[in-house]
Motif scaffolding. Structure first.
Motif, mmCIF file in Angstrom:
data_model
loop_
_atom_site.group_PDB
_atom_site.id
_atom_site.type_symbol
_atom_site.label_atom_id
_atom_site.label_comp_id
_atom_site.label_asym_id
_atom_site.label_seq_id
_atom_site.Cartn_x
_atom_site.Cartn_y
_atom_site.Cartn_z
ATOM 1 N N VAL A 67 4.867 11.384 -49.645
ATOM 2 C CA VAL A 67 4.597 10.998 -48.255
ATOM 3 C C VAL A 67 5.237 11.996 -47.284
ATOM 4 C CG1 VAL A 67 5.069 9.231 -46.502
ATOM 5 C CG2 VAL A 67 4.412 8.543 -48.822
ATOM 6 N N GLU A 68 4.504 12.338 -46.215
ATOM 7 C CA GLU A 68 5.036 13.181 -45.149
ATOM 8 C C GLU A 68 5.060 12.385 -43.852
ATOM 9 O OE1 GLU A 68 3.879 17.675 -45.840
ATOM 10 O OE2 GLU A 68 2.063 16.453 -45.774
ATOM 11 N N ASN A 69 6.129 12.548 -43.078
ATOM 12 C CA ASN A 69 6.233 11.816 -41.820
ATOM 13 C C ASN A 69 5.622 12.587 -40.654
ATOM 14 O OD1 ASN A 69 7.476 9.520 -42.829
ATOM 15 N ND2 ASN A 69 9.536 10.366 -42.606
ATOM 16 N N VAL A 70 5.027 11.845 -39.743
ATOM 17 C CA VAL A 70 4.419 12.414 -38.537
ATOM 18 C C VAL A 70 4.744 11.476 -37.374
ATOM 19 C CG1 VAL A 70 2.498 13.438 -39.821
ATOM 20 C CG2 VAL A 70 2.246 11.140 -38.854
ATOM 21 N N TYR A 71 4.298 11.860 -36.177
ATOM 22 C CA TYR A 71 4.420 10.943 -35.041
ATOM 23 C C TYR A 71 3.164 10.979 -34.182
ATOM 24 C CZ TYR A 71 6.138 8.143 -31.284
ATOM 25 O OH TYR A 71 6.265 7.124 -30.367
ATOM 26 N N MET A 72 2.582 9.810 -33.979
ATOM 27 C CA MET A 72 1.365 9.639 -33.173
ATOM 28 C C MET A 72 1.731 9.032 -31.814
ATOM 29 S SD MET A 72 -1.579 10.261 -34.719
ATOM 30 C CE MET A 72 -1.638 11.168 -36.265
ATOM 31 N N PRO A 73 0.862 9.212 -30.810
ATOM 32 C CA PRO A 73 1.153 8.654 -29.481
ATOM 33 C C PRO A 73 1.330 7.140 -29.491
ATOM 34 C CG PRO A 73 -0.638 10.226 -29.349
ATOM 35 C CD PRO A 73 -0.370 10.020 -30.807
ATOM 36 N N VAL A 74 2.107 6.660 -28.534
ATOM 37 C CA VAL A 74 2.366 5.225 -28.376
ATOM 38 C C VAL A 74 1.166 4.510 -27.750
ATOM 39 C CG1 VAL A 74 3.442 5.511 -26.095
ATOM 40 C CG2 VAL A 74 4.119 3.575 -27.532
ATOM 41 N N CYS B 40 -0.324 13.427 -24.350
ATOM 42 C CA CYS B 40 0.518 12.987 -25.473
ATOM 43 C C CYS B 40 0.212 13.863 -26.688
ATOM 44 C CB CYS B 40 0.234 11.536 -25.845
ATOM 45 S SG CYS B 40 0.783 10.356 -24.597
ATOM 46 N N MET B 41 1.250 14.213 -27.444
ATOM 47 C CA MET B 41 1.038 15.094 -28.591
ATOM 48 C C MET B 41 1.134 14.320 -29.900
ATOM 49 S SD MET B 41 4.710 17.119 -28.569
ATOM 50 C CE MET B 41 6.216 16.204 -28.172
ATOM 51 N N ILE B 42 0.494 14.897 -30.919
ATOM 52 C CA ILE B 42 0.656 14.406 -32.284
ATOM 53 C C ILE B 42 1.625 15.369 -32.955
ATOM 54 C CG2 ILE B 42 -0.500 14.217 -34.525
ATOM 55 C CD1 ILE B 42 -3.063 13.465 -32.841
ATOM 56 N N ILE B 43 2.727 14.859 -33.477
ATOM 57 C CA ILE B 43 3.668 15.742 -34.173
ATOM 58 C C ILE B 43 3.309 15.728 -35.652
ATOM 59 C CG2 ILE B 43 6.083 16.340 -34.574
ATOM 60 C CD1 ILE B 43 6.847 14.808 -32.108
ATOM 61 N N LYS B 44 2.856 16.869 -36.157
ATOM 62 C CA LYS B 44 2.399 16.970 -37.542
ATOM 63 C C LYS B 44 3.583 17.133 -38.503
ATOM 64 C CE LYS B 44 -1.545 19.221 -38.113
ATOM 65 N NZ LYS B 44 -2.620 20.257 -37.979
ATOM 66 N N PRO B 45 3.343 17.032 -39.813
ATOM 67 C CA PRO B 45 4.469 17.052 -40.762
ATOM 68 C C PRO B 45 5.434 18.228 -40.579
ATOM 69 C CG PRO B 45 2.481 16.393 -41.905
ATOM 70 C CD PRO B 45 2.055 16.755 -40.501
ATOM 71 N N ALA B 46 4.892 19.437 -40.352
ATOM 72 C CA ALA B 46 5.789 20.597 -40.227
ATOM 73 C C ALA B 46 6.669 20.477 -38.989
ATOM 74 C CB ALA B 46 4.982 21.890 -40.174
ATOM 75 N N GLY B 47 6.146 19.886 -37.924
ATOM 76 C CA GLY B 47 6.934 19.687 -36.708
ATOM 77 C C GLY B 47 7.902 18.530 -36.868
ATOM 78 N N PHE B 48 7.415 17.453 -37.483
ATOM 79 C CA PHE B 48 8.268 16.275 -37.591
ATOM 80 C C PHE B 48 9.449 16.514 -38.535
ATOM 81 C CE2 PHE B 48 9.694 11.984 -38.286
ATOM 82 C CZ PHE B 48 9.617 11.471 -37.002
ATOM 83 N N ALA B 49 9.228 17.329 -39.565
ATOM 84 C CA ALA B 49 10.321 17.615 -40.506
ATOM 85 C C ALA B 49 11.457 18.352 -39.794
ATOM 86 C CB ALA B 49 9.800 18.430 -41.687
ATOM 87 N N ILE B 50 11.118 19.191 -38.813
ATOM 88 C CA ILE B 50 12.172 19.848 -38.019
ATOM 89 C C ILE B 50 12.919 18.798 -37.204
ATOM 90 C CG2 ILE B 50 12.608 21.492 -36.143
ATOM 91 C CD1 ILE B 50 10.109 23.041 -37.060
ATOM 92 N N TRP B 51 12.155 17.886 -36.585
ATOM 93 C CA TRP B 51 12.795 16.832 -35.788
ATOM 94 C C TRP B 51 13.693 15.947 -36.670
ATOM 95 C CZ3 TRP B 51 14.650 15.911 -31.387
ATOM 96 C CH2 TRP B 51 14.929 14.622 -30.937
ATOM 97 N N GLU B 52 13.252 15.661 -37.881
ATOM 98 C CA GLU B 52 14.085 14.853 -38.786
ATOM 99 C C GLU B 52 15.423 15.537 -39.072
ATOM 100 O OE1 GLU B 52 11.560 11.995 -41.695
ATOM 101 O OE2 GLU B 52 11.123 14.115 -41.971
ATOM 102 N N ASN B 53 15.371 16.850 -39.279
ATOM 103 C CA ASN B 53 16.623 17.565 -39.527
ATOM 104 C C ASN B 53 17.523 17.548 -38.303
ATOM 105 O OD1 ASN B 53 15.983 18.105 -42.147
ATOM 106 N ND2 ASN B 53 15.382 20.234 -41.821
ATOM 107 N N VAL B 289 18.168 24.416 -39.964
ATOM 108 C CA VAL B 289 17.218 23.403 -39.481
ATOM 109 C C VAL B 289 15.865 23.498 -40.207
ATOM 110 C CG1 VAL B 289 16.193 24.716 -37.577
ATOM 111 C CG2 VAL B 289 16.443 22.240 -37.356
ATOM 112 N N ALA B 290 15.688 24.551 -41.012
ATOM 113 C CA ALA B 290 14.387 24.767 -41.663
ATOM 114 C C ALA B 290 14.129 23.735 -42.759
ATOM 115 C CB ALA B 290 14.346 26.172 -42.261
ATOM 116 N N PRO B 291 13.025 22.978 -42.664
ATOM 117 C CA PRO B 291 12.708 22.000 -43.712
ATOM 118 C C PRO B 291 12.571 22.662 -45.083
ATOM 119 C CG PRO B 291 11.384 21.579 -41.767
ATOM 120 C CD PRO B 291 12.085 22.877 -41.523
ATOM 121 N N THR B 292 11.921 23.822 -45.142
ATOM 122 C CA THR B 292 11.900 24.629 -46.365
ATOM 123 C C THR B 292 12.640 25.925 -46.054
ATOM 124 O OG1 THR B 292 9.748 23.711 -46.968
ATOM 125 C CG2 THR B 292 10.415 25.746 -48.081
#
Lengths: 479, 479
Positions: A67-74, B40-53, B289-292
């Motif tokens: 599973v990969e995490n993402v974020y969608m608009p509210v 509003c943006m969609i944060i995709k896996p590569a972006g969200f993984a940075i935010w998680e870190n 901060v790099a996910p990979t």
């Protein structure tokens, strides 16, 4: 001594009034507070720390399966919510609408997401082109809003926290496999981490998710015998894909629809923990999910060496468990009551006499059992006890549940059990929605699920109408 | 070979058009996507993984200072938002309003939180009674909504993710100390974890937060010389406490107002990482901060033993860093371009000849430097290189910034620098808001901060009006 008991005495007993007991526990254990926003709760540090542990452990298990995490608009534009017919019918009556942004009226109302199928579909429509883009196994952790009329902390509130997984697959089989995989992941998580036994099964058509081909569920039994739906996993087939035109080119260059799933778990789980494990002294947390696993209470902490010893033990044990020292200026009795109210699994009492004898007292929250343990045995004993408590709590909850599952062979028996024996009812069903409707109207019990691991034929007749039965159903009153 | 270059060629160069380069990077590195919800943006896996870190590391640092996480409602009743005069003036023009819940109009509109001072105050009013309840050091991770007109992914969007800390203290001094402590935590985090040098300082009254006594900020310089406010920490004094009647009884039984702070960091930080470190091949992520952190690219993976070797190296190195193998059916050149676009700090190339010689090639993303490394040296070399890259990236960003800080002694010089030398401008200020207004109107530059660590007197006259100067200000155009 009277003062020391105050915290405990303030709770209603479970037997007397289960609903009030629940409300007392969430408040006195400082899990939530009410906010000035009707139906929305404030999750306080003690409550949020439980959610953090749930989230971290679930997230770890999700990621192990890719599973990969993402974020969608509210927000969801009204037109987008309406794209799937059943879905909008299911959700539109209970959403909150934003009609003004900044100083101007919006041209199209936006709903605050009650769930995000439509957003994910809208995204997948563009993001998925080729079979190389599949599968998509995305999840998000967020809050959702559902405009409920009656609300109760954790169990039903206008806003709650959850995770929602949304996946897209090349084949029907792969989507189905993922649906079941996540249901099993949820079940294992509840049993292993929350010490909460669950029944795995499928929802009837009446009870399934708006827009799904099939909904799978795990159902837990609360201490009062009521069911709590604790996690669901939906197989969408290609229904949403057709409504949203989500197509991909397969490796023979043919255009095909994707198959989708979604699955979610929420802050409800905290309500489940309370109602499965709690007792008249308050919350009882399974060690794995407990933010603090061991509370050290110094006795006569004014005496030389007592606090030092408490801190020394904390230092040593902090490598093995999550441990705190309560060095506040409250009396030991008060501290005991607080630790019990907050459900901390183990208490360590240490005073001047104990120190003389190089020993201390450990007290189990779940059983109240006290034992004297030598200092140099603590590092073995504490992890061992935490493991023991976790296992015992699961076994007790399972025994309690199993004792409260009853078989009904006809409607009289069914109605008698509903009234007199709180719990799950096993009863055969003809497959007709009319029988589910009648049972719900007559008794308020609903079909919880068609269980996976139990296909005993306890009768050949429907428990409601007496016609030939097709399936065994677990019935029950539910939160 | 032409095909392999496609990903890279599709990016606009930084020199040519920095704004377009930024947009290209966020899209091609698959960090975000646009949604059908405007702004509003969609944060995709590569972006969200940075935010998680970012989130995990910040959260860890917060908790070390005693911060506890909570969750407040997503909605604020209109009357609550209006309780603090300056605050509502600052935020009301840019909030989204919910006016309908379920099927009925609400009696009072609810705004979707743009920030949660008012909710925390409303909560603290009841939760804080005695000095024993202080301090409260709470934080929440959530999304907030601000109805911006112009939006850009990460930098300015109608919804963004952030954390907001809200604290309450018994004394003015303690609140001030916490404000500065969190600013320093932010600064250290940016410098140590994101390899991003920042200027710490205080905002002028004109630029401070709506309702604050004082706002502190960290300002980073982007590659194009513009400033990005990267985190702020506000000292509220007792202003909110007086508006919301948040009082406690001190240890002499006197009723006193609490002193409060708030502080926040957002998904903007991802924009900052892109614009501080990125280059014409795409994103460049600091290793921490790099996910990979390391991408292994097998060369001639169809040959016997190559993929096995790649997997073996991955297994060995996964104990030391976050490592992946790109075993897709793309060509090595394509894989290189992708790894570069996504900013993965290190690449390991291994093919049949390398295996014969028990060696492989490591390539640094930040410098492009290639080196041949024996297999049995990898476990030393990889962590060493990641550390080196992290340090070098910080030093390069710092050198770039320092080279682009200019002194202005009078207004002509100031205006000349604004037009011709992108960067920060050090210039003295009389303390009058009129000068800030004039500078902003004439040049679009704003006062970024009164720096903590730089109180040089470069002139005795205000750079704008020529009157006696009080303070050194860092000025700049900002995102």
């Amino acid at each position: 001594m009277a003062k020391d008991k105050k915290l405990v005495e303030a709770i209603t007993s479970m037997e007397e009034d289960f609903a009030q007991w629940y409300t007392d526990v969430v408040k006195k254990a400082e899990l939530v507070d009410y906010s000035s926003v009707k139906g929305c709760m404030i999750i306080k540090p003690a409550g949020f720390a439980i959610w953090e542990n749930i989230r971290n452990e679930l997230d770890r298990r999700f990621k192990e399966t890719g599973v990969e995490n993402v974020y969608m608009p509210v927000f969801i534009p009204e037109s987008l919510l309406q794209k799937e017919k059943d879905h909008v019918e299911g959700f539109a009556p209970e959403v909150a609408w934003v009609t003004k942004g900044g100083l101007s009226e919006l041209t199209e109302p936006l709903c605050v997401r009650p769930t995000s199928e439509t957003l994910f579909c809208d995204f997948y429509k563009n993001d998925i082109q080729s079979y190389r883009d599949l599968p998509k196994v995305y999840n998000q952790w967020c809050s959702v809003v559902r405009w409920e009329k009656e609300t109760r902390p954790f169990l039903r509130s206008r806003e709650f926290l959850w995770q929602e997984g949304h996946t897209a697959h090349a084949t029907k089989e792969e989507a189905h496999e993922r649906t079941i995989q996540m249901l099993n992941l949820y079940a294992d998580f509840c049993e292993e981490y929350l010490a909460m036994p669950v029944v795995r099964g499928q929802k009837t058509d009446k009870e399934k998710f708006a827009g799904a081909d099939a909904t799978y569920t795990i159902e837990a039994m609360m201490h009062d015998g009521k069911a709590l739906q604790s996690g669901t996993s939906h197989d969408f087939g290609d229904g949403f894909a057709k409504s949203f035109e989500i197509q991909y080119t397969d490796n023979e260059n043919k255009l095909k629809y994707v198959y989708q799933t979604s699955w979610g778990m929420t802050t409800r789980l905290i309500g489940a923990i309370i109602m499965v494990h709690g007792d008249d002294s308050g919350l009882v947390l399974p060690p794995r999910v407990a933010p603090t696993q061991l509370m050290i209470v110094p006795i006569r902490q004014d005496k030389d060496g007592v606090l030092d010893k408490a801190m020394e033990l904390k230092g040593k044990l902090s490598l093995l468990c999550r441990v705190k020292v309560d060095d506040s200026d409250k009396s030991p009795g008060w501290k005991f009551a607080e630790q019990e109210m907050r459900g901390i699994p183990l208490r360590l009492e240490v005073g001047p006499k104990d120190i003389e004898n190089s020993q201390c007292v450990l007290v189990r929250r779940d059983t109240g059992e006290k034992m004297t343990v030598a200092f140099d045995e603590l590092e073995d004993k504490v992890p061992e006890l935490l493991e023991q408590i976790q296992n015992d709590m699961f076994e007790r909850a399972k025994a309690h549940r199993d004792k409260h599952i009853y078989d009904a062979h006809d409607y009289d028996e069914f109605c008698d059990i509903v009234v007199n024996k709180p719990g799950f009812i096993r009863g055969m069903w003809c497959g007709d929605k009319a029988c589910e409707d009648k049972i719900k109207e007559d008794t308020t019990a609903t079909s919880r699920c068609i269980p996976f691991e139990d296909n005993e034929v306890i009768s050949d007749k429907c428990v409601c109408c007496g016609k030939p039965a097709k399936k065994l159903i677990y019935w029950g009153k539910a939160y």
